[in-house]
Design an enzyme around this catalytic site. Structure first.
Site, short mmCIF file in Angstrom:
data_model
loop_
_atom_site.label_atom_id
_atom_site.label_comp_id
_atom_site.label_asym_id
_atom_site.label_seq_id
_atom_site.Cartn_x
_atom_site.Cartn_y
_atom_site.Cartn_z
N ILE A 35 -13.12 -38.29 -14.24
CA ILE A 35 -12.48 -39.13 -15.27
C ILE A 35 -13.02 -40.56 -15.19
CG2 ILE A 35 -10.27 -39.88 -16.23
CD1 ILE A 35 -8.98 -37.49 -14.66
N ASN A 42 -16.10 -36.91 -3.38
CA ASN A 42 -16.02 -35.81 -4.34
C ASN A 42 -16.88 -36.09 -5.58
OD1 ASN A 42 -15.01 -33.23 -5.00
ND2 ASN A 42 -13.53 -34.13 -6.41
N SER A 75 -0.09 -38.37 -12.72
CA SER A 75 -0.28 -36.99 -13.18
C SER A 75 1.02 -36.40 -13.70
CB SER A 75 -0.77 -36.17 -11.98
OG SER A 75 -0.61 -34.79 -12.24
N TYR A 106 0.05 -33.53 -2.68
CA TYR A 106 -0.74 -34.27 -3.67
C TYR A 106 0.19 -34.95 -4.67
CZ TYR A 106 -3.22 -35.14 -8.01
OH TYR A 106 -3.68 -35.74 -9.16
N LYS A 115 1.23 -39.13 -5.62
CA LYS A 115 1.24 -39.78 -6.95
C LYS A 115 2.59 -40.46 -7.19
CE LYS A 115 -2.85 -38.92 -8.11
NZ LYS A 115 -3.80 -40.00 -8.22
N ARG A 173 -0.57 -24.97 -20.92
CA ARG A 173 -0.82 -26.34 -20.49
C ARG A 173 -1.31 -27.18 -21.67
NH1 ARG A 173 1.38 -24.32 -16.89
NH2 ARG A 173 0.91 -24.32 -14.66
N ARG A 196 0.53 -17.77 -9.33
CA ARG A 196 0.15 -18.67 -8.23
C ARG A 196 1.42 -19.41 -7.79
NH1 ARG A 196 -4.44 -23.13 -9.63
NH2 ARG A 196 -2.81 -23.81 -11.08
P1 NAD Z 1 -12.63 -36.90 -8.92
O1 NAD Z 1 -12.47 -36.31 -7.56
O2 NAD Z 1 -13.72 -36.39 -9.78
O3 NAD Z 1 -12.79 -38.48 -8.81
C1 NAD Z 1 -12.19 -39.24 -7.79
C2 NAD Z 1 -13.27 -40.15 -7.21
O4 NAD Z 1 -12.68 -40.96 -6.19
C3 NAD Z 1 -14.41 -39.37 -6.56
O5 NAD Z 1 -15.65 -39.85 -7.06
C4 NAD Z 1 -14.25 -39.63 -5.07
O6 NAD Z 1 -15.50 -39.64 -4.41
C5 NAD Z 1 -13.56 -40.98 -5.07
N1 NAD Z 1 -12.71 -41.24 -3.90
C6 NAD Z 1 -11.72 -40.49 -3.38
N2 NAD Z 1 -11.18 -41.08 -2.31
C7 NAD Z 1 -11.84 -42.27 -2.14
C8 NAD Z 1 -11.73 -43.34 -1.21
N3 NAD Z 1 -10.87 -43.32 -0.20
N4 NAD Z 1 -12.55 -44.40 -1.36
C9 NAD Z 1 -13.46 -44.45 -2.37
N5 NAD Z 1 -13.61 -43.46 -3.27
C10 NAD Z 1 -12.80 -42.38 -3.16
O7 NAD Z 1 -11.22 -36.76 -9.64
P2 NAD Z 1 -10.83 -37.01 -11.18
O8 NAD Z 1 -10.54 -35.69 -11.78
O9 NAD Z 1 -11.80 -37.91 -11.83
O10 NAD Z 1 -9.45 -37.74 -10.97
C11 NAD Z 1 -9.33 -39.16 -10.95
C12 NAD Z 1 -7.90 -39.53 -10.65
O11 NAD Z 1 -7.05 -38.94 -11.61
C13 NAD Z 1 -7.43 -39.03 -9.28
O12 NAD Z 1 -6.59 -40.03 -8.72
C14 NAD Z 1 -6.62 -37.79 -9.63
O13 NAD Z 1 -5.60 -37.53 -8.70
C15 NAD Z 1 -6.02 -38.19 -10.98
N6 NAD Z 1 -5.69 -37.03 -11.81
C16 NAD Z 1 -6.65 -36.08 -12.08
C17 NAD Z 1 -6.32 -34.95 -12.85
C18 NAD Z 1 -7.35 -33.88 -13.11
O14 NAD Z 1 -6.95 -32.77 -13.47
N7 NAD Z 1 -8.64 -34.14 -12.99
C19 NAD Z 1 -5.03 -34.82 -13.36
C20 NAD Z 1 -4.09 -35.81 -13.09
C21 NAD Z 1 -4.43 -36.92 -12.32
N1 UDP Z 2 -5.11 -20.58 -13.80
C1 UDP Z 2 -5.50 -19.26 -13.75
N2 UDP Z 2 -6.57 -18.93 -12.96
C2 UDP Z 2 -7.28 -19.86 -12.24
C3 UDP Z 2 -6.87 -21.20 -12.31
C4 UDP Z 2 -5.77 -21.54 -13.09
O1 UDP Z 2 -4.90 -18.40 -14.38
O2 UDP Z 2 -8.24 -19.48 -11.54
C5 UDP Z 2 -3.98 -20.96 -14.67
C6 UDP Z 2 -2.80 -21.60 -13.94
O3 UDP Z 2 -1.93 -20.61 -13.46
C7 UDP Z 2 -2.20 -22.47 -15.06
C8 UDP Z 2 -3.41 -22.88 -15.89
O4 UDP Z 2 -4.43 -21.93 -15.59
O5 UDP Z 2 -1.33 -21.70 -15.87
C9 UDP Z 2 -3.92 -24.28 -15.56
O6 UDP Z 2 -4.16 -24.35 -14.16
P1 UDP Z 2 -4.85 -25.63 -13.50
O7 UDP Z 2 -4.89 -25.38 -12.02
O8 UDP Z 2 -6.13 -25.91 -14.19
O9 UDP Z 2 -3.85 -26.83 -13.86
P2 UDP Z 2 -2.33 -27.08 -13.41
O10 UDP Z 2 -1.71 -25.78 -13.04
O11 UDP Z 2 -2.43 -28.01 -12.27
O12 UDP Z 2 -1.68 -27.68 -14.60
#
Ligand code: NAD
Ligand code: UDP
Length: 334
Positions: free
Chosen positions: A12, A35, A124, A148, A152, A230, A291
């Site tokens: 993101i 990551n 989140s 996790y 948050k 979702r 799950r």
């Molecule tokens: P991502 O893992 O792709 O990006 C996170 C970045 O932070 C990575 O590049 C990682 O290397 C860096 N990082 C982690 N810990 C660090 C540290 N201690 N110091 C410096 N860098 C560090 O994840 P994303 O999907 O881009 O998510 C970004 C944020 O959004 C996260 O906080 C995540 O929890 C939150 N979020 C993500 C989702 C999703 O589904 N992707 C949903 C809700 C919230």
């Molecule tokens: N899901 C699934 N198979 C997978 C991964 C996810 O059926 O291998 C389903 C999960 O049960 C949920 C939806 O896909 O209903 C979204 O899951 P994800 O883990 O992407 O997001 P979250 O559950 O955290 O919203």
């Protein structure tokens, strides 16, 4: 003055950096690549034709993080950096609490020291736990089911408390629903390490033949086809939401909280069928057990973000599926 983007090389973060650069914001990225990979920065340069100021620093490394604040005039922080794998957080809670919470505390301490009083935080929809009603509004009760999610929720509270202690502080807490998709250039997207937890990265690995079959976690939920529902949101729409949130906290002090989703729910089967249709690839799937910890349905009420930020998601599920696949095809051609 610059915007500090923590985790700016991540999924993101990288998309948000592109949007910030395209709006001519001055930015500094901090990431430790736990990551993500350094080549994301080259891709951002390719897309935007702009140079990026970058520091490879861990948020836990206070001394080197302080250097970033010393060497740059940081106006605001967009704080993405964090660990995000739910299952791993259950197995390694201390790692998650330390990285996400201690990392944020160090960041907030330095912001205070260098008079930086604006932050946009990546929260989140997981903080809503098992919602009693849908769609989910920002004032719904909060609870979590895994470490996790707890990080948050705790960080939300920490940031709110900092805001109470400092009347100049302004914060936007953004609660993301399910970000998927990729930049339309196909140059940046989601690249999880190891076996993906989330649905779209898994679908992509079945689509490119890396895995044989997607296991759908349950088809006995109380949803239109029995599979989990979702609110999938295109990562570029999500990224744009951050710019709107930044505009808001530049004007207003205090805490603002927004859901960032589309407001629409799609089931796992809806997503699989849409992916197959728009990309003309077959996704083999089988139905497995539920799950643990999953909820049947989750989607946002997005009224608040629309009214207060003037933001809404523009891209539909077709575009999310197409863009996600384009990114993978482009990677495999290299
Ligand atoms: P991502 O893992 O792709 O990006 C996170 C970045 O932070 C990575 O590049 C990682 O290397 C860096 N990082 C982690 N810990 C660090 C540290 N201690 N110091 C410096 N860098 C560090 O994840 P994303 O999907 O881009 O998510 C970004 C944020 O959004 C996260 O906080 C995540 O929890 C939150 N979020 C993500 C989702 C999703 O589904 N992707 C949903 C809700 C919230
Ligand atoms: N899901 C699934 N198979 C997978 C991964 C996810 O059926 O291998 C389903 C999960 O049960 C949920 C939806 O896909 O209903 C979204 O899951 P994800 O883990 O992407 O997001 P979250 O559950 O955290 O919203």
């Amino acid at each position: 003055m610059s915007i500090l983007v923590t985790g700016g090389a991540g999924f993101i973060g990288s998309h948000t950096v592109v949007e910030l650069l395209e709006r001519n914001e001055k930015i500094v990225i901090v990431d430790n690549f736990c990551n993500s990979s350094p080549n994301v920065l080259d891709k951002i340069r390719d897309i935007t034709k702009k140079d990026i100021k970058f520091y490879e620093v861990d948020l836990l490394d206070e001394k080197n993080l302080e250097k970033v604040f010393k060497e740059n005039d940081i106006e605001a922080v967009i704080h993405f950096a964090g660990l995000k794998a739910v299952g791993e957080s259950v197995e390694q809670p201390i790692k998650y609490y330390h990285n996400n919470i201690t990392g944020t505390l160090i960041l907030l301490k330095l912001m205070q020291k260098y008079n930086c009083d604006k932050i946009v935080f990546s929260s989140s929809a997981t903080v809503y736990g098992k919602p009693e009603h849908l769609p989910i509004k920002e004032d719904f009760p909060l609870s979590t089911t895994n470490p996790y999610g707890s990080t948050k929720l705790m960080i939300e509270q920490i940031i709110k408390d900092v805001c109470i202690s400092n009347e100049n502080f302004s914060v936007a807490i953004l609660r993301y629903f399910n970000p998927i998709g990729a930049h339309e250039s196909g140059l940046i997207g989601e690249m999880p390490n190891g076996i993906p937890n989330n649905i779209m990265p898994y679908i992509l690995k079945v689509a490119n033949g890396e895995y044989n079959t997607l296991t759908i976690f349950g088809n006995d939920y109380d949803t239109h086809d029995g599979t989990g529902v979702r609110d999938y949101i295109h990562v570029v729409d999500l990224a744009r939401g951050h710019l709107k949130a930044l505009d808001k906290i530049r004007k207003e002090k205090g805490v603002q909280i927004y859901n960032l989703g589309t407001g629409k729910g799609y089931s796992v089967l809806d997503l699989v069928y849409m992916f197959e249709k728009v990309n003309k690839v077959k996704i083999n799937y089988k139905i497995g057990p539920r799950r643990p910890g999953d909820i049947s349905a989750c989607y946002a009420d997005v009224t608040k973000a629309k009214e207060e930020l003037g933001w809404k998601a523009e891209k539909g599920i077709e575009e999310m599926c197409k863009d996600a696949w384009r990114f993978i095809i482009k990677q495999s051609k290299k």
